[in-house]
Design a protein around this motif. Structure first.
Motif, PDB file in Angstrom:
ATOM      1  N   MET A   1       1.298  27.096  13.566  1.00 23.62           N
ATOM      2  CA  MET A   1       0.312  26.686  12.648  1.00 23.62           C
ATOM      3  C   MET A   1      -0.208  25.274  13.065  1.00 23.62           C
ATOM      4  N   ASP A   2      -1.442  24.817  13.062  1.00 23.43           N
ATOM      5  CA  ASP A   2      -1.984  23.504  13.459  1.00 23.43           C
ATOM      6  C   ASP A   2      -2.656  22.997  11.821  1.00 23.43           C
ATOM      7  N   LEU A   3      -2.186  21.800  11.583  1.00 29.52           N
ATOM      8  CA  LEU A   3      -2.496  21.010  10.571  1.00 29.52           C
ATOM      9  C   LEU A   3      -3.594  20.001  10.919  1.00 29.52           C
ATOM     10  N   PHE A   4      -4.754  20.000  10.160  1.00 29.38           N
ATOM     11  CA  PHE A   4      -5.796  18.789  10.306  1.00 29.38           C
ATOM     12  C   PHE A   4      -6.261  18.247   8.940  1.00 29.38           C
ATOM     13  N   HIS A   5      -6.760  17.103   9.134  1.00 32.93           N
ATOM     14  CA  HIS A   5      -7.516  16.406   8.197  1.00 32.93           C
ATOM     15  C   HIS A   5      -9.192  16.377   8.713  1.00 32.93           C
ATOM     16  N   TYR A   6     -10.272  16.481   8.025  1.00 29.06           N
ATOM     17  CA  TYR A   6     -11.487  16.786   8.666  1.00 29.06           C
ATOM     18  C   TYR A   6     -12.455  15.813   7.774  1.00 29.06           C
ATOM     19  N   ARG A   7     -13.213  15.127   8.587  1.00 26.34           N
ATOM     20  CA  ARG A   7     -14.270  14.235   7.936  1.00 26.34           C
ATOM     21  C   ARG A   7     -15.482  14.139   9.040  1.00 26.34           C
ATOM     22  N   ASP A   8     -16.612  14.661   8.672  1.00 25.74           N
ATOM     23  CA  ASP A   8     -17.813  14.588   9.675  1.00 25.74           C
ATOM     24  C   ASP A   8     -18.625  13.248   9.454  1.00 25.74           C
ATOM     25  N   ARG A   9     -19.468  13.048  10.288  1.00 25.84           N
ATOM     26  CA  ARG A   9     -20.323  11.960  10.319  1.00 25.84           C
ATOM     27  C   ARG A   9     -21.300  11.821   8.944  1.00 25.84           C
ATOM     28  N   ASN A  10     -21.366  12.833   8.168  1.00 21.42           N
ATOM     29  CA  ASN A  10     -21.980  12.817   6.922  1.00 21.42           C
ATOM     30  C   ASN A  10     -21.044  12.779   5.874  1.00 21.42           C
ATOM     31  N   ASN A  11     -19.705  12.324   6.115  1.00 19.16           N
ATOM     32  CA  ASN A  11     -18.742  12.127   5.181  1.00 19.16           C
ATOM     33  C   ASN A  11     -18.443  13.383   4.405  1.00 19.16           C
ATOM     34  N   LYS A  12     -18.591  14.554   4.641  1.00 18.96           N
ATOM     35  CA  LYS A  12     -18.091  15.688   4.426  1.00 18.96           C
ATOM     36  C   LYS A  12     -16.441  15.589   4.491  1.00 18.96           C
ATOM     37  N   GLU A  13     -15.645  15.842   3.802  1.00 20.78           N
ATOM     38  CA  GLU A  13     -14.202  15.358   4.083  1.00 20.78           C
ATOM     39  C   GLU A  13     -13.542  16.986   3.426  1.00 20.78           C
ATOM     40  N   ILE A  14     -12.524  17.268   4.253  1.00 13.52           N
ATOM     41  CA  ILE A  14     -11.397  18.241   3.574  1.00 13.52           C
ATOM     42  C   ILE A  14     -10.154  17.745   3.755  1.00 13.52           C
ATOM     43  N   ASP A  15      -9.307  17.576   2.861  1.00 15.52           N
ATOM     44  CA  ASP A  15      -8.096  16.869   3.074  1.00 15.52           C
ATOM     45  C   ASP A  15      -7.054  17.738   3.784  1.00 15.52           C
ATOM     46  N   LEU A  16      -7.053  18.955   3.864  1.00 16.20           N
ATOM     47  CA  LEU A  16      -6.137  19.725   4.727  1.00 16.20           C
ATOM     48  C   LEU A  16      -6.615  21.092   5.575  1.00 16.20           C
ATOM     49  N   ILE A  17      -6.615  20.933   6.696  1.00 14.94           N
ATOM     50  CA  ILE A  17      -7.227  22.569   7.090  1.00 14.94           C
ATOM     51  C   ILE A  17      -5.983  22.975   7.910  1.00 14.94           C
ATOM     52  N   CYS A  18      -5.604  24.170   7.636  1.00 13.82           N
ATOM     53  CA  CYS A  18      -4.475  24.874   8.391  1.00 13.82           C
ATOM     54  C   CYS A  18      -5.179  26.117   9.297  1.00 13.82           C
ATOM     55  N   GLU A  19      -4.643  26.056  10.342  1.00  9.78           N
ATOM     56  CA  GLU A  19      -5.400  27.163  11.491  1.00  9.78           C
ATOM     57  C   GLU A  19      -3.930  27.737  11.916  1.00  9.78           C
ATOM     58  N   ALA A  20      -4.291  29.098  11.841  1.00  8.15           N
ATOM     59  CA  ALA A  20      -3.089  29.851  12.680  1.00  8.15           C
ATOM     60  C   ALA A  20      -3.335  30.057  13.731  1.00  8.15           C
ATOM     61  N   PRO A  21      -2.235  30.532  14.767  1.00 10.93           N
ATOM     62  CA  PRO A  21      -2.378  30.679  16.335  1.00 10.93           C
ATOM     63  C   PRO A  21      -3.530  31.880  16.532  1.00 10.93           C
ATOM     64  N   ASP A  22      -3.962  32.460  15.571  1.00 14.00           N
ATOM     65  CA  ASP A  22      -4.961  33.522  15.696  1.00 14.00           C
ATOM     66  C   ASP A  22      -6.199  33.242  15.346  1.00 14.00           C
ATOM     67  N   ARG A  24      -7.313  31.896  12.165  1.00 15.13           N
ATOM     68  CA  ARG A  24      -7.709  32.083  10.740  1.00 15.13           C
ATOM     69  C   ARG A  24      -7.476  30.744  10.389  1.00 15.13           C
ATOM     70  N   VAL A  25      -8.124  30.490   9.366  1.00 16.27           N
ATOM     71  CA  VAL A  25      -8.405  28.772   8.913  1.00 16.27           C
ATOM     72  C   VAL A  25      -8.138  29.007   7.177  1.00 16.27           C
ATOM     73  N   VAL A  26      -7.412  28.227   6.703  1.00 13.38           N
ATOM     74  CA  VAL A  26      -7.371  27.884   5.241  1.00 13.38           C
ATOM     75  C   VAL A  26      -7.782  26.439   4.934  1.00 13.38           C
ATOM     76  N   GLY A  27      -8.771  26.206   4.069  1.00 11.20           N
ATOM     77  CA  GLY A  27      -8.868  24.648   3.683  1.00 11.20           C
ATOM     78  C   GLY A  27      -8.302  24.209   2.517  1.00 11.20           C
ATOM     79  N   ILE A  28      -7.754  23.233   2.225  1.00  7.48           N
ATOM     80  CA  ILE A  28      -7.243  22.603   0.909  1.00  7.48           C
ATOM     81  C   ILE A  28      -7.751  21.437   0.532  1.00  7.48           C
ATOM     82  N   GLU A  29      -8.280  21.319  -0.619  1.00  3.30           N
ATOM     83  CA  GLU A  29      -8.729  19.824  -1.199  1.00  3.30           C
ATOM     84  C   GLU A  29      -7.938  19.849  -2.423  1.00  3.30           C
ATOM     85  N   VAL A  30      -7.519  18.388  -2.750  1.00  5.94           N
ATOM     86  CA  VAL A  30      -6.462  17.920  -3.685  1.00  5.94           C
ATOM     87  C   VAL A  30      -7.370  16.868  -4.430  1.00  5.94           C
ATOM     88  N   LYS A  31      -7.270  17.416  -5.884  1.00  8.98           N
ATOM     89  CA  LYS A  31      -8.021  16.669  -6.821  1.00  8.98           C
ATOM     90  C   LYS A  31      -7.187  16.215  -7.831  1.00  8.98           C
TER      91      LYS A  31
END
Length: 85
Positions: A1-22, A24-31
Motif C-alpha cells: 500500500m502506498d500513501l500520498f498527500h495530494y495538492r494540485d496547482r489549483n489548491n485542491k488538496e486531499i490529506d491522505l490517498i491510499c493506493e493498493a498494489p492493484d 484501487r484508491v481510498v481518499g481521506i480528509e480530516v476536518k
C-alpha cells in the motif's frame, strides 16, 4: 500500500490517498469540524470522478458522532471510528 498527500496547482488538496498494489484508491480528509458538510467532500468527489472505478471510497473524518453519506462512495465518519471496534 502506498500513501500520498495530494495538492494540485489549483489548491485542491486531499490529506491522505491510499493506493493498493492493484490500483484501487481510498481518499481521506480530516476536518476539525463537529458537523460534516457536503463541501468537505468536494475534493474527494473530484478524485472519484477522475479515477472512476479505481476510486474505492472517500472518507471525511470529523469530530462529530454520526456516520453520514456525503455522496457516491464517500462517507463522513467520526474520528473515534479509528479506535472503536
Amino acid at each position: 500500500m502506498d500513501l500520498f498527500h495530494y495538492r494540485d496547482r489549483n489548491n485542491k488538496e486531499i490529506d491522505l490517498i491510499c493506493e493498493a498494489p492493484d490500483g484501487r484508491v481510498v481518499g481521506i480528509e480530516v476536518k476539525a469540524a463537529a458537523t460534516a458538510k457536503i463541501e468537505h467532500a468536494h475534493h474527494l468527489a473530484s478524485l472519484r470522478d477522475a479515477l472512476g472505478d479505481r476510486f474505492t471510497a472517500g472518507v471525511v473524518l470529523y469530530s462529530g458522532a454520526l456516520a453520514l453519506p456525503l455522496g457516491d462512495r464517500i462517507m463522513a465518519l467520526p474520528l473515534s471510528a479509528l479506535w472503536e471496534a
